[in-house]
Motif scaffolding. Structure first.
Motif, mmCIF file in Angstrom:
data_model
loop_
_atom_site.group_PDB
_atom_site.id
_atom_site.type_symbol
_atom_site.label_atom_id
_atom_site.label_comp_id
_atom_site.label_asym_id
_atom_site.label_seq_id
_atom_site.Cartn_x
_atom_site.Cartn_y
_atom_site.Cartn_z
ATOM 1 N N ALA A 14 75.000 86.078 96.803
ATOM 2 C CA ALA A 14 73.534 86.162 96.824
ATOM 3 C C ALA A 14 73.016 87.367 96.036
ATOM 4 O O ALA A 14 71.813 87.645 96.074
ATOM 5 C CB ALA A 14 73.047 86.246 98.270
ATOM 6 N N TRP A 22 69.402 82.557 100.807
ATOM 7 C CA TRP A 22 70.472 83.135 101.628
ATOM 8 C C TRP A 22 69.969 83.424 103.032
ATOM 9 O O TRP A 22 68.797 83.783 103.209
ATOM 10 C CB TRP A 22 70.969 84.430 100.973
ATOM 11 C CG TRP A 22 71.824 85.283 101.862
ATOM 12 C CD1 TRP A 22 73.164 85.194 102.056
ATOM 13 C CD2 TRP A 22 71.380 86.364 102.697
ATOM 14 N NE1 TRP A 22 73.580 86.138 102.969
ATOM 15 C CE2 TRP A 22 72.503 86.866 103.372
ATOM 16 C CE3 TRP A 22 70.133 86.942 102.947
ATOM 17 C CZ2 TRP A 22 72.428 87.919 104.269
ATOM 18 C CZ3 TRP A 22 70.050 87.997 103.848
ATOM 19 C CH2 TRP A 22 71.201 88.476 104.496
ATOM 20 N N SER A 28 65.990 80.852 104.404
ATOM 21 C CA SER A 28 66.936 80.516 103.331
ATOM 22 C C SER A 28 66.415 79.381 102.446
ATOM 23 O O SER A 28 66.811 79.268 101.288
ATOM 24 C CB SER A 28 68.311 80.176 103.904
ATOM 25 O OG SER A 28 68.211 79.092 104.790
#
Lengths: 215, 228
Positions: free
Chosen positions: A51, A81, A146
């Motif tokens: 990420a 993420w 996310s």
């Protein structure tokens, strides 16, 4: 979600000279890759590296979208993420938190859109501050975070932690939908704690084993 | 369809507005700054006061005391903006969506507003308690604004550097003094001139140059300070 792929090439990570994991390589353009391994094996660290929240000791991560490699800055909005140490502003509501993160990422935020995203993970747009949320509600908010920027690549660390049956079902639906369009990487200690995966990457100390999930 | 993206300043403003919303609910930074400023003002007014020193020695002393109070008041509260992100664990989420330059610009804007609030309260209080005469209010406002810009930017940048360190409060004070001394010295000189009714061009030019250099350095180094 545009066509995207994520590639890890010989990633390793050491802390103060002590190796955590090494030799992690994979290429994923669609479907779910499950990352498993015992506590402390480096799953969370690996997902943070993917990420761009942490730098690897060696190796590289490439994220491509529509045939073009994304810069580190572009990955912020194209790679979604969430992880167990993702926290939210306790004084603000779930909707205020998501609205802020969308604006900080450079996207307009509309109340209807945010409420739809919250409803998808079983949260409402009520005025309850996040500091009064249960563990499960915080985890649902992490899942909503996310997917907040409609990313090309989704990285989920311990996505089922603290969730009840409805919450797990919501994660299954979201992951299945995202995996039809692009790569999803989900990590947990055991494969049973993850949505159905197409491939498995098991981290065992300094070696990794990849393969298909056992039926 | 690709959604319209917000520009740099819209994103930075989102960070500033979020901090203001948080501060509005908790009032931690403003409370600690106000407490420090009130205590320092009371002590200074009793110790120096209108009877302590001859009038000709007062101009320089008053200006120095004012900026010492503003500096330490700022040092009490301004680093909170980024340190709090680390303490509550929200720094990770912020790093996931916004680059360092956006975060530091937004935090610096919030800190500047906080500095203006504290200056608006402490400068008049200081003037009343110490019977401090200001001959040129416009010059004083210019000094406070220019000094506040530099103080806010450098404090924000340094707090990004020390946010993840141990002993961060001590570290902040130790690191900030040599970096802020070149700001405080011309600010004091220009404040002395303002109290005597003149617009001191030389120290004000130094403040403008300092603010410009601090802005460029913070922008260029923001990624290294906040993200890595």
């Amino acid at each position: 979600m545009a066509s995207a792929r994520i590639e890890a090439v010989d990633l390793s990570k050491s802390f103060a000279g002590v190796p955590l994991f090494g030799g992690v390589s994979f290429l994923l353009d669609r479907g779910v890759l499950a990352v498993t391994g015992p506590n402390g094996s480096g799953k969370t660290t690996l997902l943070k590296i993917l990420a761009s929240l942490m730098r690897p000791s060696t190796g590289t991560v490439r994220v491509e979208s529509e045939g073009r490699e994304l810069s580190r800055d572009e990955r912020r909005s194209r790679v979604g993420w969430s992880g167990p140490d993702l926290a939210f502003y306790p004084e603000l509501t779930a909707e205020q938190n998501l609205a802020f993160f969308r604006r900080a990422a450079g996207f307009a935020s509309e109340r209807h859109d945010l409420r739809t995203r919250l409803a998808a993970v079983g949260l409402d747009g009520s005025g309850t501050a996040v500091e009064h949320f249960s563990t499960g509600m915080r985890q649902r908010l992490r899942i909503a975070f996310s997917f907040l920027l409609d990313p090309d690549v989704v990285l989920l660390d311990e996505p089922m932690a603290g969730l009840d049956a409805d919450g797990r079902e919501a994660v299954h639906r979201a992951v299945a939908s995202a995996a039809r369009r692009g790569p999803v990487i989900a990590a947990a200690t055991d494969l049973e704690d993850l949505p159905p995966a197409d491939e498995v990457l098991e981290i065992r100390g300094r070696e990794t084993v990849s393969g298909k999930p056992k039926p | 369809m690709t959604p319209t993206r917000l520009g740099f300043w819209s994103r930075a403003w989102a960070v500033c507005a979020k901090d203001a919303a948080q501060e509005g609910k908790r009032r931690i930074a403003l409370g600690s700054i106000l407490f420090f400023a009130a205590t320092a003002l009371a002590l200074v007014s009793y110790a120096v006061g209108p009877f302590g020193l001859p009038a000709d020695a007062r101009a320089s002393l008053d200006a120095a005391l004012l900026w010492i109070i503003l500096f330490f008041s700022a040092a009490t509260g301004l680093p909170r903006a980024l340190v709090r992100e680390e303490e509550t664990g929200t720094g990770l989420a912020l790093r996931a969506v916004a680059p360092g330059a956006v975060v530091i610009a937004g935090k610096a804007a919030f800190n500047f507003l906080l500095f203006l609030a504290i200056a608006a309260l402490s400068v008049p209080t200081f003037a009343v308690l110490l019977e401090w005469r200001i001959e040129s209010s416009a010059a004083l406002v210019a000094v406070v604004l220019l000094g506040g810009v530099g103080l806010s930017i450098v404090s924000t940048f340094l707090s990004a550097l020390v946010a993840r360190a141990g002993q961060r409060n001590v570290l902040f004070l130790v690191v900030s003094f040599p970096l802020l001394a070149p700001l405080l010295l011309p600010a004091i000189a220009a404040t002395v001139a303002a109290s005597q009714g003149s617009f001191a061009a030389a120290p004000l030019r130094v403040l403008v140059a300092y603010d410009g250099a601090a802005t460029c350095a913070a922008y260029l180094l923001a990624g290294a300070a906040w993200e890595d």
